[in-house]
Design an enzyme around this catalytic site. Structure first.
Site, PDB file in Angstrom:
ATOM      1  N   LYS A  48      59.861  63.536  24.824  1.00 23.08           N
ATOM      2  CA  LYS A  48      59.698  63.718  23.469  1.00 23.08           C
ATOM      3  C   LYS A  48      60.923  62.878  22.558  1.00 23.08           C
ATOM      4  CE  LYS A  48      57.601  68.188  24.701  1.00 23.08           C
ATOM      5  NZ  LYS A  48      58.262  70.011  24.884  1.00 23.08           N
ATOM      6  N   GLN A  92      62.193  74.054  22.839  1.00 25.80           N
ATOM      7  CA  GLN A  92      61.744  74.230  24.350  1.00 25.80           C
ATOM      8  C   GLN A  92      62.219  75.563  25.766  1.00 25.80           C
ATOM      9  OE1 GLN A  92      60.561  71.100  26.039  1.00 25.80           O
ATOM     10  NE2 GLN A  92      59.826  71.855  27.480  1.00 25.80           N
ATOM     11  N   ASP A 115      54.964  73.330  17.766  1.00 25.55           N
ATOM     12  CA  ASP A 115      54.613  74.115  19.311  1.00 25.55           C
ATOM     13  C   ASP A 115      52.931  74.568  18.929  1.00 25.55           C
ATOM     14  OD1 ASP A 115      54.833  72.491  21.795  1.00 25.55           O
ATOM     15  OD2 ASP A 115      56.966  73.845  21.452  1.00 25.55           O
TER      16      ASP A 115
HETATM   17  N1  GUN Z   1      57.932  74.665  28.633  1.00 20.32           N
HETATM   18  C1  GUN Z   1      57.359  73.937  29.303  1.00 20.32           C
HETATM   19  N2  GUN Z   1      55.763  73.908  28.615  1.00 20.32           N
HETATM   20  C2  GUN Z   1      56.228  73.293  27.072  1.00 20.32           C
HETATM   21  C3  GUN Z   1      55.945  73.410  25.873  1.00 20.32           C
HETATM   22  O1  GUN Z   1      54.586  72.960  25.324  1.00 20.32           O
HETATM   23  N3  GUN Z   1      56.546  73.212  24.799  1.00 20.32           N
HETATM   24  C4  GUN Z   1      57.850  73.624  24.419  1.00 20.32           C
HETATM   25  N4  GUN Z   1      58.258  73.878  23.595  1.00 20.32           N
HETATM   26  N5  GUN Z   1      58.271  74.105  25.469  1.00 20.32           N
HETATM   27  C5  GUN Z   1      57.772  74.303  26.577  1.00 20.32           C
END
Ligand code: GUN
Length: 287
Positions: A48, A92, A115
């Site tokens: 990211k 995350q 998200d």
């Molecule tokens: N953990 C697994 N997939 C994701 C996601 O798309 N966003 C976040 N923040 N955590 C995750």
């Protein structure tokens, strides 16, 4: 078998985002919060960051140790909610067990929740209002459209009912405009194969390698593989290789279209996070 690689579509989306971001008065700002040193989470967060920097976004990463307190995380979120240079806040997942995930996610201001995990955005998506849409399901809709795969009137089975993938995926597919007939399966589903065998599109987000193989699908079907599983492999430099939830090789001689792992949906998740952050920046600049 037809391989539905996602590199090209992800790159073309990122290129468009880069051009649009350049025209903004203030660059889009993304804050990423990581709690723990989980290897997979660290990899995702790094991808990211690389994407955000490549697009010229402002990127801030906040890393907490595994034993961080919930109050410290909430205090940081409060600060970021009030920071005008930040358009998107991402925590995350998963979080360590002593931290209440629900409380943390609910603390993120819905208009910075890129998200799309907060109750406000999840609710808006369900009732068909403007919302931040969770990145993986949103990316899957892009891939289907890119490859000209129609969803209207199609029978779609989603395997997995997580808040991150399965539920928002089902909500998107059943929306007016997508018009699919959706079945959502879970670990208690009595006869998974019966559902997948009668489906035109199968989205597998179970988190287990080998959840389906070619015996689960009919000719002409489409398999979207969301799984990212690490399998120990001493022939690899990193000591593991990545496989999806579908047994990819078993489809080799079948008339089936399938997204690979790696090189598939994972690339879309990152691209969609950038798209949501750009969207947020535009909204917050009154555009
Ligand atoms: N953990 C697994 N997939 C994701 C996601 O798309 N966003 C976040 N923040 N955590 C995750």
């Amino acid at each position: 078998m037809r391989r539905l690689g996602c590199k090209e579509v992800a790159e073309s989306i990122l290129q468009k985002i880069k051009e649009e971001a350049r025209r903004l008065e203030r660059k889009p700002g993304l804050a990423v919060i990581l709690v723990s040193h989980d290897a997979a989470s660290e990899t995702y967060v790094r991808k990211k960051e690389e994407a955000a920097l490549e697009l010229g976004f402002e990127h801030r990463q906040h890393t907490f140790e595994e034993d961080a307190s919930e109050d410290d995380i909430l205090a940081l979120i409060d600060k970021l909610n009030g920071d005008d240079s930040i358009d998107g806040i991402l925590v995350q997942l998963p979080l360590p067990r002593h931290i209440d995930e629900k409380r943390v996610i609910e603390r993120i201001s819905p208009d910075k929740d890129v998200d799309g995990f907060s109750p406000v955005n999840a609710g808006r998506l369900l009732i068909g209002e403007d919302a931040f849409i969770p990145c993986t399901p949103k990316g899957i809709m892009h891939v289907l459209s890119y490859y000209g795969i129609e969803t209207a009137g199609k029978d779609v089975t989603v395997i997995g009912r997580s808040n991150i993938v399965g539920k928002p995926m089902a909500a998107l597919l059943m929306q007016k405009g997508a018009d699919a007939t959706v079945t959502v399966c879970n670990t208690k589903t009595r006869d998974l194969r019966a559902h997948t065998l009668s489906s035109d599109i199968i989205i597998v987000a179970a988190g287990h390698p080998g959840t389906i193989d070619s015996s689960y699908v009919k000719d002409g079907s489409v398999v979207i593989d969301v799984g990212v599983n690490r399998i120990p492999d001493s022939t690899k430099k990193k000591g593991f290789r990545l496989v999806g939830d579908a047994d990819y090789d078993s489809f080799a001689e079948r008339d089936v279209s399938i997204t690979p792992v790696p090189g598939g949906i994972g690339l879309m998740t990152v691209a969609m996070l950038m798209e949501n952050t750009l969207e947020s920046a535009k909204r917050r600049q009154g555009l």
